[in-house]
Enzyme design. Structure first.
Site, mmCIF file in Angstrom:
data_model
loop_
_atom_site.group_PDB
_atom_site.id
_atom_site.type_symbol
_atom_site.label_atom_id
_atom_site.label_comp_id
_atom_site.label_asym_id
_atom_site.label_seq_id
_atom_site.Cartn_x
_atom_site.Cartn_y
_atom_site.Cartn_z
ATOM 1 N N HIS A 5 -36.370 6.151 -32.171
ATOM 2 C CA HIS A 5 -36.105 5.180 -31.108
ATOM 3 C C HIS A 5 -36.541 3.809 -31.632
ATOM 4 C CE1 HIS A 5 -36.829 3.157 -27.214
ATOM 5 N NE2 HIS A 5 -36.066 4.078 -26.668
ATOM 6 N N ASP B 64 -44.298 10.442 -31.860
ATOM 7 C CA ASP B 64 -43.729 9.862 -30.649
ATOM 8 C C ASP B 64 -43.267 11.033 -29.776
ATOM 9 O OD1 ASP B 64 -42.030 8.921 -28.718
ATOM 10 O OD2 ASP B 64 -40.793 7.703 -30.060
ATOM 11 N N GLN C 297 -40.192 12.286 -25.615
ATOM 12 C CA GLN C 297 -39.215 13.275 -25.115
ATOM 13 C C GLN C 297 -39.742 14.702 -25.218
ATOM 14 O OE1 GLN C 297 -36.484 12.482 -23.580
ATOM 15 N NE2 GLN C 297 -36.480 10.294 -24.048
ATOM 16 N N LYS D 58 -41.130 9.584 -17.917
ATOM 17 C CA LYS D 58 -40.154 10.566 -18.382
ATOM 18 C C LYS D 58 -40.600 11.982 -18.019
ATOM 19 C CE LYS D 58 -38.810 7.653 -22.248
ATOM 20 N NZ LYS D 58 -37.457 7.179 -21.941
ATOM 21 N N CYS E 150 -30.931 3.162 -27.761
ATOM 22 C CA CYS E 150 -32.057 2.565 -28.500
ATOM 23 C C CYS E 150 -32.280 3.255 -29.837
ATOM 24 C CB CYS E 150 -33.349 2.575 -27.685
ATOM 25 S SG CYS E 150 -33.297 1.450 -26.307
HETATM 26 N N1 PMP Z 1 -39.501 6.979 -27.979
HETATM 27 C C1 PMP Z 1 -38.577 7.805 -27.502
HETATM 28 C C2 PMP Z 1 -38.205 9.022 -28.300
HETATM 29 C C3 PMP Z 1 -37.988 7.540 -26.274
HETATM 30 O O1 PMP Z 1 -37.074 8.364 -25.792
HETATM 31 C C4 PMP Z 1 -38.372 6.389 -25.558
HETATM 32 C C5 PMP Z 1 -37.714 6.039 -24.239
HETATM 33 N N2 PMP Z 1 -36.337 6.197 -24.220
HETATM 34 C C6 PMP Z 1 -39.369 5.571 -26.094
HETATM 35 C C7 PMP Z 1 -39.907 5.889 -27.310
HETATM 36 C C8 PMP Z 1 -39.861 4.360 -25.356
HETATM 37 O O2 PMP Z 1 -40.468 4.752 -24.173
HETATM 38 P P1 PMP Z 1 -40.894 3.682 -23.070
HETATM 39 O O3 PMP Z 1 -39.661 2.864 -22.815
HETATM 40 O O4 PMP Z 1 -41.283 4.507 -21.890
HETATM 41 O O5 PMP Z 1 -41.991 2.887 -23.625
#
Ligand code: PMP
Length: 413
Positions: A130, A207, A210, A233, A371
């Site tokens: 991401h 990270d 998910q 999430k 993203c």
């Molecule tokens: N890493 C991953 C794998 C994600 O899916 C996301 C959110 N789509 C993020 C980081 C960023 O998370 P947040 O926007 O809640 O900070």
């Protein structure tokens, strides 16, 4: 607490009743919410906990000498214990509350990264990260004249482990990798990835944005040095997340932001910092978020992460089988080990048009690069349609979705 010995019965209809939003209609149709990788819906227990906090004990925490401040402080501190249990940390001092995964990774990059990475060093990430797990490392590497190295992936969306092994050398100061891909659902073999990094004494950040709500996570068993995730999430509120870090690393790291709460004493000549984790939590914290996160963890535990994982696996398999039968649909990301997200493209049609059309049938999906622009570039596509699932999704909803997808394709072609 989840009990391994008692097999819980998973009743999706019962679960759905806990989520008020699922009974609303959109565009005259029942809402089919398949954008869970972006954010999940919230159960009533979480909504009520936030409501109750503001109705009964809203106040600033720590150092308040009156009862409601003591109650709010206790709720905030207990949230750390709850998270500690949830991810199997050794101590609640290893739990830092942040705004979310993005801030958690930025904290690690800013504090740990700036302390450890110097000119000529390397930081490793993967192709499927991401943007939140790319840009903080890119900025760090630019600043330090270090190199950002990217682990390649296969056409099915799996990390090429042999390539990864070859990249591990004495110049690498950190590996940062997603547990589960938000775009294509790949579950990475993080335990193995961590073990290989540790064999070369390289610390690793996972990270887990998910992962924590889809599968059991035990940071000690994984031996992760850092683990980041977001409450929103995992059925909790927005604006709060977690950076777990091993105490011995956090102790050595400088503060990320400075101000109130992260200090133990201040004079105009000198400031002494607070102990971990407070050293990393400057300013008034997100108390309501911590309370909502506690409730979200209780909710997940009451259902059982094994049960959730099994149910979501069934939903993903069913959805995969169904859309595979639609001519002109191509699934992007066919890793052997997957959960959560199903990404696809439709030959000759834009993902955006399909998403807009699906909305008219009440089906909420996300379209675009999710993203993960470099990942899209790897597959030579501008973006995908992504249906992502949560514990409350059903096979009936998949049927609504696939029928709506067929109709959308017919209308658009
Ligand atoms: N890493 C991953 C794998 C994600 O899916 C996301 C959110 N789509 C993020 C980081 C960023 O998370 P947040 O926007 O809640 O900070």
């Amino acid at each position: 607490m989840e009990t391994a010995l008692v097999k819980k019965i998973f009743d999706v209809d019962q679960v759905r009743k806990d989520f008020p939003i699922l009974s609303r209609e959109v565009n005259g149709k029942p809402l089919v919410y398949f954008d869970n990788a972006a954010t999940s819906q919230k159960p009533l227990s979480v909504i009520n906990a936030l409501d109750n906090y503001y109705k009964t004990c809203n106040s600033n925490i720590h150092r308040g000498v009156y009862l409601i401040s003591a109650e709010a402080s206790e709720a905030y501190d207990k949230a750390k214990d709850k998270v500690k249990e949830f991810i199997g940390a050794k101590d609640s001092s290893e739990i830092i509350f942040t705004r979310g995964t993005t801030e958690a990774i930025n904290l690690a990059a800013y504090s740990y990264g700036r302390q450890s990475v110097t000119e000529g060093d390397e930081v490793i990430i993967s192709t499927m990260e991401h943007h939140s797990n790319i840009v903080p490392w890119q900025v760090l590497c630019d600043e330090k004249k270090a190199k950002l190295k990217i682990i390649p992936i296969t056409d099915s969306g799996e990390i090429i482990m042999d390539e990864y092994k070859k990249m591990l050398n004495e110049k690498v100061k950190l590996v940062s990798i997603c547990h589960i891909s938000n775009s294509i659902g790949t579950i990475n073999p993080v335990k193995e990835i961590i073990k290989l990094a540790h064999e070369k004494n390289i610390p690793i950040l996972v990270d887990g944005a998910q992962a924590v709500h889809h599968t059991k996570v035990d940071v000690q068993s994984l031996d992760a040095d850092f683990y980041a995730f977001s409450a929103h999430k995992m059925y909790g509120p927005m604006g709060i997340g977690v950076l777990y870090g091993k105490a011995e690393l956090l102790e050595q790291m400088p503060p990320y932001q400075t101000g109130g709460d992260m200090i133990s004493s201040v004079s105009f000549e000198k400031t002494d910092y607070n102990e971990i984790p407070m050293k990393f939590e400057a300013g008034t914290p997100n108390v309501e978020g911590a309370i909502g996160l506690t409730e979200a963890i209780d909710y997940i535990n009451s259902i059982g992460r094994d049960q959730i994982h099994e149910h979501e696996k069934e939903i993903l398999e069913y959805a995969t089988e169904e859309i595979e039968q639609i001519e002109s649909v191509k699934i992007i990301g066919t890793a052997r080990n997957k959960t959560g997200s199903l990404s696809f493209i439709v030959e000759g049609l834009s993902a955006l048009d399909i998403g807009i059309m699906l909305d008219t049938f009440g089906v909420a999906v996300r379209t675009g690069h999710h993203c993960t622009e470099p990942l899209m570039r790897r597959f030579k596509i501008p973006g995908t349609v992504r249906a992502s699932f949560a514990m409350y999704n059903t096979k009936e909803e998949i049927d609504v979705f696939t029928s709506a997808l067929r109709k959308s394709i017919n209308i658009l072609k």
